[in-house]
Design a protein around this motif. Sequence first.
Motif, PDB file in Angstrom:
ATOM      1  N   ILE A 108      53.634  34.481  40.323  1.00  0.00           N
ATOM      2  CA  ILE A 108      55.030  34.896  39.371  1.00  0.00           C
ATOM      3  C   ILE A 108      54.965  35.283  38.501  1.00  0.00           C
ATOM      4  O   ILE A 108      54.653  35.530  37.053  1.00  0.00           O
ATOM      5  N   ALA A 109      55.905  36.989  38.715  1.00  0.00           N
ATOM      6  CA  ALA A 109      55.417  37.867  36.985  1.00  0.00           C
ATOM      7  C   ALA A 109      57.646  37.878  36.651  1.00  0.00           C
ATOM      8  O   ALA A 109      58.658  37.381  37.495  1.00  0.00           O
ATOM      9  N   ASP A 110      57.621  38.373  35.094  1.00  0.00           N
ATOM     10  CA  ASP A 110      58.823  38.393  34.456  1.00  0.00           C
ATOM     11  C   ASP A 110      58.506  39.979  34.702  1.00  0.00           C
ATOM     12  O   ASP A 110      58.492  40.910  35.415  1.00  0.00           O
ATOM     13  N   LEU A 111      59.831  40.060  34.303  1.00  0.00           N
ATOM     14  CA  LEU A 111      60.694  41.817  34.414  1.00  0.00           C
ATOM     15  C   LEU A 111      59.757  42.622  33.653  1.00  0.00           C
ATOM     16  O   LEU A 111      59.837  43.997  33.745  1.00  0.00           O
ATOM     17  N   SER A 112      59.162  42.614  33.045  1.00  0.00           N
ATOM     18  CA  SER A 112      58.169  42.898  31.851  1.00  0.00           C
ATOM     19  C   SER A 112      56.819  43.413  33.416  1.00  0.00           C
ATOM     20  O   SER A 112      55.650  44.103  32.897  1.00  0.00           O
ATOM     21  N   GLY A 113      56.915  42.892  34.083  1.00  0.00           N
ATOM     22  CA  GLY A 113      55.371  42.488  35.288  1.00  0.00           C
ATOM     23  C   GLY A 113      54.127  42.096  34.752  1.00  0.00           C
ATOM     24  O   GLY A 113      53.213  41.969  36.055  1.00  0.00           O
ATOM     25  N   ASP A 114      54.260  41.164  33.127  1.00  0.00           N
ATOM     26  CA  ASP A 114      53.373  40.004  33.344  1.00  0.00           C
ATOM     27  C   ASP A 114      53.240  38.608  34.108  1.00  0.00           C
ATOM     28  O   ASP A 114      54.358  37.831  34.395  1.00  0.00           O
ATOM     29  N   LEU A 115      52.319  38.520  34.737  1.00  0.00           N
ATOM     30  CA  LEU A 115      51.699  37.132  35.543  1.00  0.00           C
ATOM     31  C   LEU A 115      51.987  36.743  34.728  1.00  0.00           C
ATOM     32  O   LEU A 115      52.171  36.072  33.911  1.00  0.00           O
ATOM     33  N   LEU A 116      52.958  34.805  35.331  1.00  0.00           N
ATOM     34  CA  LEU A 116      52.958  33.752  34.834  1.00  0.00           C
ATOM     35  C   LEU A 116      52.151  32.765  35.398  1.00  0.00           C
ATOM     36  O   LEU A 116      51.370  31.805  34.418  1.00  0.00           O
ATOM     37  N   VAL A 117      52.361  32.219  36.474  1.00  0.00           N
ATOM     38  CA  VAL A 117      51.257  31.486  36.848  1.00  0.00           C
ATOM     39  C   VAL A 117      50.398  32.257  38.274  1.00  0.00           C
ATOM     40  O   VAL A 117      51.401  32.932  39.209  1.00  0.00           O
ATOM     41  N   ASP A 118      49.375  31.341  38.645  1.00  0.00           N
ATOM     42  CA  ASP A 118      49.195  32.072  40.037  1.00  0.00           C
ATOM     43  C   ASP A 118      48.276  31.008  40.833  1.00  0.00           C
ATOM     44  O   ASP A 118      48.871  29.523  40.446  1.00  0.00           O
ATOM     45  N   TYR A 119      48.472  31.657  42.305  1.00  0.00           N
ATOM     46  CA  TYR A 119      47.934  30.717  43.128  1.00  0.00           C
ATOM     47  C   TYR A 119      47.008  31.248  44.042  1.00  0.00           C
ATOM     48  O   TYR A 119      47.304  32.523  44.789  1.00  0.00           O
ATOM     49  N   HIS A 120      46.464  30.547  45.120  1.00  0.00           N
ATOM     50  CA  HIS A 120      45.449  31.358  45.753  1.00  0.00           C
ATOM     51  C   HIS A 120      45.461  30.272  47.094  1.00  0.00           C
ATOM     52  O   HIS A 120      44.499  28.864  46.821  1.00  0.00           O
ATOM     53  N   PHE A 121      44.934  30.570  48.287  1.00  0.00           N
ATOM     54  CA  PHE A 121      44.833  29.112  49.100  1.00  0.00           C
ATOM     55  C   PHE A 121      44.457  29.957  50.434  1.00  0.00           C
ATOM     56  O   PHE A 121      44.739  31.264  50.690  1.00  0.00           O
ATOM     57  N   ARG A 122      43.143  29.492  50.588  1.00  0.00           N
ATOM     58  CA  ARG A 122      41.852  29.848  52.457  1.00  0.00           C
ATOM     59  C   ARG A 122      42.773  29.733  53.233  1.00  0.00           C
ATOM     60  O   ARG A 122      43.091  28.665  54.001  1.00  0.00           O
ATOM     61  N   LEU A 123      43.110  30.456  54.003  1.00  0.00           N
ATOM     62  CA  LEU A 123      43.885  29.800  55.738  1.00  0.00           C
ATOM     63  C   LEU A 123      43.017  29.628  56.790  1.00  0.00           C
ATOM     64  O   LEU A 123      41.991  29.427  56.576  1.00  0.00           O
ATOM     65  N   PRO A 124      43.270  28.920  57.453  1.00  0.00           N
ATOM     66  CA  PRO A 124      42.137  27.959  58.378  1.00  0.00           C
ATOM     67  C   PRO A 124      42.125  29.159  59.193  1.00  0.00           C
ATOM     68  O   PRO A 124      42.423  29.963  60.152  1.00  0.00           O
TER      69      PRO A 124
END
Length: 388
Positions: A85-101
């Motif tokens: 998720i990023a704000d309107l300036s494009g700064d990243l706020l929170v990350d998530y990653h998941f490896r798909l089966p």
Amino acid sequence: MNRQEILRKLRENKRVSRADLAKLTELSRPCVSSLVDEMIKEGLIHEVGVGESKGGRKPILLEYNFQAYGVVGAIFEGSTLYMSIADLSGDLLVDYHFRLPQPTNGEMAIRCLEQGLWTLLSKSGFDKSRLLGIGLGLPGITQRRDGTVSYAPSTGWMGLPVKQEIEDRLGLPVMIDNDVNLMTLGEFHKGVGNGFPNQVYMYVGTGIGAGIIIDGQFYRGFREASGEIGYMMVGQVEKLGRGEYGVFERNYSAPVIHEKARRVLPSFEGESGVVKQLIQLAEDGHEKACQLLDDIYRHWAYGIANMVSILDPELLILSGEMIDIGESGVEKIQDMLTEWVPYVPQIKMAALGNKAGIIGAIHSILEAFHVENSNKIYLSGGYIYENK
């Protein structure tokens, strides 16, 4: 249009008065005042203090509220989903990653997107109603306006209304694009490609692809299939069926290189970092590893030579498995190119890693969307979504 001009000037000029905005936008003061008051109520603009007087009453300063809304960037890179998720300036706020089966399919991918969105909202405390939409990078040839994927060997999404299905499931506007295109945009905006108006980005992973920027503009081609270099006739040619991987990626993508390494090097381990492992074995004196590595470099260089001879870019960015070839690998490819093409571009390694596609997705959606009022979002091209 007047609202957007005001917001644009506020993004470019921090803390300005209503009178300054009227001069910057060349709009009348009553018009600026009315629209500013409207956008203050919507939360798009803040009053942030008092400025210096120029002979009369001290002006109230205004600032663009970059936290008023947010956007989500997502990309499927190989077997992993990356989201932010990023704000309107494009700064990243929170990350998530998941490896798909594995093996995966379109339905599994959409379920992972749903899970990722709710995880991001929970971690960030962001309300879903404040999200403008999702920029999503997918493998294959994406048709952004139709919302379909016209060619995708890995997902089974060919010709299906992918965009509409994901919007229905997530309840948010979605913009789809090719995964390597978004990686290219990420490096162009925030990475080693910044400041280079003519560049080619090359990615080697599950497939092989490229992104092309000419005179500062992303080039997509008539059917949005430019950069599909995995279909170059590089390597052993076999009979192909529609919807299958191309000749180049059938011979020199990361999974294929891994299989070649296992055949000639029984002790070869793991699927990640295949080139890095080959380099280490070659340095340890394994003759077959040296031979395979030289073959890989030569055929990657064939693909690069094809692109360079047509596009004459200022910069070539290497990414994916190519990151691991190091300075010595780059020198070998440069030496080959010097023999084959009139001009060799500057070659750099991608700097953003798995953030490149996320940043590209976020920039693409920020450029395409604008807030017209507190509950409607307009996508360039005329499509309207209710932000409920």
